[in-house]
Design a protein around this motif. Structure first.
Motif, mmCIF file in Angstrom:
data_model
loop_
_atom_site.group_PDB
_atom_site.id
_atom_site.type_symbol
_atom_site.label_atom_id
_atom_site.label_comp_id
_atom_site.label_asym_id
_atom_site.label_seq_id
_atom_site.Cartn_x
_atom_site.Cartn_y
_atom_site.Cartn_z
ATOM 1 N N GLY A 176 0.756 -1.248 0.000
ATOM 2 C CA GLY A 176 0.000 0.000 0.000
ATOM 3 C C GLY A 176 0.784 1.294 0.000
ATOM 4 O O GLY A 176 0.184 2.362 -0.078
ATOM 5 N N ALA A 177 2.109 1.250 0.096
ATOM 6 C CA ALA A 177 2.887 2.495 0.064
ATOM 7 C C ALA A 177 2.729 3.148 -1.312
ATOM 8 O O ALA A 177 2.876 2.486 -2.338
ATOM 9 N N ARG A 178 2.403 4.430 -1.326
ATOM 10 C CA ARG A 178 2.163 5.127 -2.591
ATOM 11 C C ARG A 178 3.108 6.298 -2.818
ATOM 12 O O ARG A 178 3.054 6.932 -3.870
ATOM 13 N N THR A 179 3.945 6.605 -1.842
ATOM 14 C CA THR A 179 4.903 7.700 -1.972
ATOM 15 C C THR A 179 6.254 7.257 -1.420
ATOM 16 O O THR A 179 6.347 6.259 -0.703
ATOM 17 N N VAL A 180 7.285 8.043 -1.731
ATOM 18 C CA VAL A 180 8.619 7.764 -1.191
ATOM 19 C C VAL A 180 8.573 7.819 0.334
ATOM 20 O O VAL A 180 9.169 6.971 1.010
ATOM 21 N N ASP A 181 7.860 8.773 0.883
ATOM 22 C CA ASP A 181 7.752 8.884 2.344
ATOM 23 C C ASP A 181 7.082 7.660 2.957
ATOM 24 O O ASP A 181 7.500 7.185 4.018
ATOM 25 N N GLU A 182 6.051 7.152 2.312
ATOM 26 C CA GLU A 182 5.374 5.970 2.827
ATOM 27 C C GLU A 182 6.266 4.733 2.755
ATOM 28 O O GLU A 182 6.241 3.897 3.648
ATOM 29 N N VAL A 183 7.072 4.621 1.694
ATOM 30 C CA VAL A 183 8.047 3.531 1.604
ATOM 31 C C VAL A 183 9.046 3.667 2.750
ATOM 32 O O VAL A 183 9.375 2.702 3.429
ATOM 33 N N GLY A 184 9.509 4.887 2.987
ATOM 34 C CA GLY A 184 10.438 5.135 4.082
ATOM 35 C C GLY A 184 9.861 4.770 5.432
ATOM 36 O O GLY A 184 10.543 4.170 6.267
ATOM 37 N N ASP A 185 8.606 5.111 5.642
ATOM 38 C CA ASP A 185 7.944 4.754 6.907
ATOM 39 C C ASP A 185 7.858 3.242 7.075
ATOM 40 O O ASP A 185 7.983 2.724 8.180
ATOM 41 N N ALA A 186 7.652 2.534 5.967
ATOM 42 C CA ALA A 186 7.466 1.091 6.024
ATOM 43 C C ALA A 186 8.765 0.312 6.204
ATOM 44 O O ALA A 186 8.785 -0.700 6.896
ATOM 45 N N CYS A 187 9.870 0.795 5.582
ATOM 46 C CA CYS A 187 11.094 -0.019 5.623
ATOM 47 C C CYS A 187 12.371 0.781 5.837
ATOM 48 O O CYS A 187 13.452 0.196 5.881
ATOM 49 N N GLY A 188 12.275 2.095 5.915
ATOM 50 C CA GLY A 188 13.448 2.920 6.145
ATOM 51 C C GLY A 188 14.126 3.418 4.890
ATOM 52 O O GLY A 188 14.934 4.339 4.946
ATOM 53 N N ALA A 189 13.830 2.830 3.752
ATOM 54 C CA ALA A 189 14.468 3.248 2.501
ATOM 55 C C ALA A 189 14.153 4.704 2.204
ATOM 56 O O ALA A 189 13.014 5.144 2.346
ATOM 57 N N GLY A 190 15.159 5.447 1.812
ATOM 58 C CA GLY A 190 14.961 6.847 1.457
ATOM 59 C C GLY A 190 14.985 7.814 2.611
ATOM 60 O O GLY A 190 14.800 9.007 2.429
ATOM 61 N N THR A 191 15.236 7.320 3.810
ATOM 62 C CA THR A 191 15.230 8.204 4.976
ATOM 63 C C THR A 191 16.630 8.639 5.390
ATOM 64 O O THR A 191 16.774 9.374 6.352
ATOM 65 N N ILE B 142 13.278 4.746 -6.038
ATOM 66 C CA ILE B 142 12.008 4.387 -5.399
ATOM 67 C C ILE B 142 10.847 4.919 -6.230
ATOM 68 O O ILE B 142 9.844 4.225 -6.427
ATOM 69 N N ASP B 143 10.985 6.131 -6.751
ATOM 70 C CA ASP B 143 9.942 6.703 -7.610
ATOM 71 C C ASP B 143 9.685 5.844 -8.837
ATOM 72 O O ASP B 143 8.539 5.705 -9.282
ATOM 73 N N VAL B 144 10.739 5.259 -9.402
ATOM 74 C CA VAL B 144 10.578 4.386 -10.569
ATOM 75 C C VAL B 144 9.741 3.160 -10.204
ATOM 76 O O VAL B 144 8.829 2.772 -10.943
ATOM 77 N N PHE B 145 10.042 2.548 -9.048
ATOM 78 C CA PHE B 145 9.254 1.393 -8.600
ATOM 79 C C PHE B 145 7.805 1.792 -8.355
ATOM 80 O O PHE B 145 6.886 1.047 -8.714
ATOM 81 N N LEU B 146 7.587 2.955 -7.762
ATOM 82 C CA LEU B 146 6.226 3.429 -7.509
ATOM 83 C C LEU B 146 5.481 3.658 -8.825
ATOM 84 O O LEU B 146 4.329 3.231 -8.970
ATOM 85 N N ALA B 147 6.125 4.318 -9.773
ATOM 86 C CA ALA B 147 5.488 4.596 -11.059
ATOM 87 C C ALA B 147 5.151 3.304 -11.794
ATOM 88 O O ALA B 147 4.060 3.169 -12.360
#
Length: 65
Positions: free
Chosen positions: A21-36, A45-50
């Motif tokens: 359900g993560a839809r933004t870089v921030d949400e991915v970061g909240d879920a697993c730490g990536a991008g923080t 991360i944006d490429v994976f989201l897109a």
């Protein structure tokens, strides 16, 4: 392959966060730490989201073109 070097987060974990359900870089970061950390992985991360969110749009395109 590691997407986030700062926190050693592999691409599979990024994809899993997006699938949950993560839809933004921030949400991915909240879920697993990536991008923080340094932020150099944000573009990746944006490429994976897109890619994850474009799939339903592509499936809806007409095949008559």
């Amino acid at each position: 392959m590691y997407v986030c070097i700062c926190y050693a987060v592999p691409d599979g974990e990024i994809k899993s966060c997006i699938a949950r359900g993560a839809r933004t870089v921030d949400e991915v970061g909240d879920a697993c730490g990536a991008g923080t950390g340094c932020g150099s992985c944000h573009d990746h991360i944006d490429v994976f989201l897109a890619a994850a969110h474009a799939q339903p749009d592509v499936a809806a395109l007409s095949r008559s073109a």
